[in-house]
Design a protein around this motif. Structure first.
Motif, short mmCIF file in Angstrom:
data_model
loop_
_atom_site.label_atom_id
_atom_site.label_comp_id
_atom_site.label_asym_id
_atom_site.label_seq_id
_atom_site.Cartn_x
_atom_site.Cartn_y
_atom_site.Cartn_z
N THR A 49 2.67 6.34 -4.91
CA THR A 49 2.58 7.81 -4.42
C THR A 49 4.11 7.52 -3.61
O THR A 49 4.59 8.96 -3.41
CB THR A 49 1.70 7.84 -2.82
N HIS A 50 4.26 6.26 -3.58
CA HIS A 50 5.74 6.16 -2.95
C HIS A 50 6.13 4.48 -3.16
O HIS A 50 5.45 3.96 -3.34
CB HIS A 50 5.57 6.27 -1.20
N LEU A 51 7.91 3.46 -3.11
CA LEU A 51 7.38 2.82 -3.60
C LEU A 51 7.46 1.63 -2.19
O LEU A 51 8.65 0.26 -1.90
CB LEU A 51 9.45 2.97 -3.96
N HIS A 52 6.45 1.72 -0.61
CA HIS A 52 6.69 0.30 0.08
C HIS A 52 5.67 -0.39 -0.62
O HIS A 52 5.18 -0.10 -1.38
CB HIS A 52 5.85 1.51 1.03
N SER A 53 6.20 -1.34 -0.70
CA SER A 53 5.43 -2.66 -1.03
C SER A 53 4.48 -2.74 -0.91
O SER A 53 3.44 -2.86 -1.75
CB SER A 53 6.56 -4.09 -0.23
N ASP A 54 3.29 -2.14 -0.10
CA ASP A 54 2.18 -1.92 0.09
C ASP A 54 1.37 -0.27 -0.40
O ASP A 54 -0.31 -0.57 -0.70
CB ASP A 54 1.83 -2.01 2.15
N HIS A 55 2.11 0.02 -1.15
CA HIS A 55 1.70 0.72 -2.40
C HIS A 55 2.20 0.77 -3.69
O HIS A 55 2.28 0.89 -5.08
CB HIS A 55 2.02 1.71 -2.45
N ILE A 56 3.40 -0.32 -3.90
CA ILE A 56 3.49 -1.00 -5.27
C ILE A 56 3.74 -2.61 -6.06
O ILE A 56 3.84 -2.61 -6.73
CB ILE A 56 5.18 -0.05 -5.36
N SER B 124 6.96 13.56 4.96
CA SER B 124 7.86 13.07 4.81
C SER B 124 8.73 11.69 5.78
O SER B 124 9.04 11.05 6.45
CB SER B 124 8.42 14.20 6.68
N HIS B 125 7.33 11.21 4.81
CA HIS B 125 6.96 9.80 4.88
C HIS B 125 8.32 9.19 5.48
O HIS B 125 8.56 8.06 5.51
CB HIS B 125 6.43 9.19 4.48
N ILE B 126 9.39 8.66 3.60
CA ILE B 126 10.64 8.24 4.17
C ILE B 126 11.83 9.61 3.78
O ILE B 126 11.66 10.28 3.35
CB ILE B 126 10.27 7.58 2.23
N SER C 55 -1.90 9.95 1.23
CA SER C 55 -1.14 8.99 1.08
C SER C 55 -0.46 8.67 2.46
O SER C 55 -0.86 9.41 3.65
CB SER C 55 -0.80 8.69 0.04
N ASP C 56 0.34 8.00 2.81
CA ASP C 56 1.52 7.33 3.23
C ASP C 56 2.67 9.30 4.11
O ASP C 56 2.78 9.11 3.19
CB ASP C 56 2.22 6.50 3.87
N ILE C 57 2.01 9.46 5.90
CA ILE C 57 2.70 10.60 5.87
C ILE C 57 3.82 10.31 7.22
O ILE C 57 4.00 9.18 7.53
CB ILE C 57 1.90 11.82 6.56
ZN LIG Z 1 5.00 3.67 3.19
#
Ligand SMILES: [Zn+2]
Ligand SMILES: [Zn+2]
Length: 253
Positions: A59-66, A140-142, A172-174
């Motif tokens: 869903t996005h490339l923050h480390s807690d997701h990838i 708009s999370h990132i 996911s993260d918002i």
């Molecule tokens: Zn995130």
């Protein structure tokens, strides 16, 4: 159709929960949504056969997701995978993901399976198979807050899944409460809502307005877990079920 919570912690590493990951299973297909740190171990913890995963959504490339993706691919290789793996990801990120894997010496030439990358078509229904479609919504999370020069777009998505006859909404993260408006118009059977970037008051107001009858909170920080438990226990709206996710929680929908 089954939903299994593999990891339910926030971006902060926890001894109580693994990082973000959810498994959706339908008609013999298994989709893993997000692959945070230690996801391979989290899957073992939930007795999920790593080889049974057909598709991975990022869903996005923050480390807690990838950050768990390289070790997950490594475990697939070590376990003798031969079946094709599909990775669905945000626009303009395929090369970055390939670079992450290559940096860990994971070259496609060295795998006995192929990886097919598909980038999300935003704000549109995307076809996965005869049973499953999904609708990625940019939130708009990132954003490029630092204004750095970088060839990757700063995109994070929420996902709406249509699986068999059911609709699952995964925030996911918002970025904050305003992103909750992005889900207007989707009548979900179940909503999986992160609770790091919205307050309990905002969650409460949203639930009352949204009409969603089954909401599960995830992305749970250790620091606010107790407060969230009290909030969920006290929440009392007729015909609405609100609960807190935990690792290993499995739901038949
Ligand atoms: Zn995130
Ligand atoms: Zn996160």
């Amino acid at each position: 159709m089954k939903i299994k919570f593999i990891g339910t912690s926030s971006g902060k590493t926890s001894l109580r929960r693994f990082h973000s990951s959810i498994l959706i299973s339908s008609s013999g297909k298994n989709i893993l949504i997000d692959a945070g740190d230690s996801v391979a171990r989290a899957l073992l913890n939930c007795s999920v056969n790593i080889l049974s995963i057909d598709s991975i959504f990022i869903t996005h490339l923050h480390s807690d997701h990838i950050a768990g993706l390289p070790s997950l691919i490594t475990q697939m290789k070590l376990s003798g995978r031969e079946e094709e793996l599909r990775i669905f990801t945000v626009p303009n990120s395929t090369n970055h993901i390939k670079n992450i894997l290559n940096t860990c010496y994971l070259f496609e030439e060295g795998l006995n399976f192929s990886i097919i990358y598909s980038e999300f078509k935003l704000s549109d229904w995307n076809h996965l198979n005869d049973e499953i479609e999904f609708y990625p919504i940019q939130n708009s999370h990132i954003s490029n807050k630092l204004n750095v020069s970088y060839d990757q777009q700063f995109i994070s998505v929420s996902l709406v899944f249509s699986v068999e006859t059911k609709v699952i909404l995964y925030s996911s993260d918002i970025g904050g409460k305003n992103d909750l408006n992005l889900f207007t118009g989707f009548n979900s059977d179940i909503m999986i809502l992160e609770c790091t970037h919205v307050t309990t008051d905002e969650i409460s107001s949203y639930i009352k307005l949204s009409g969603c009858k089954n909401i599960i909170l995830t992305h749970i920080p250790d620091e606010t877990e107790e407060k969230l438990e009290k909030f969920v226990n006290k929440f009392d709206v007729k015909d609405v079920k609100l609960s807190l996710a935990k690792d290993g929680l499995s739901l038949n929908i």
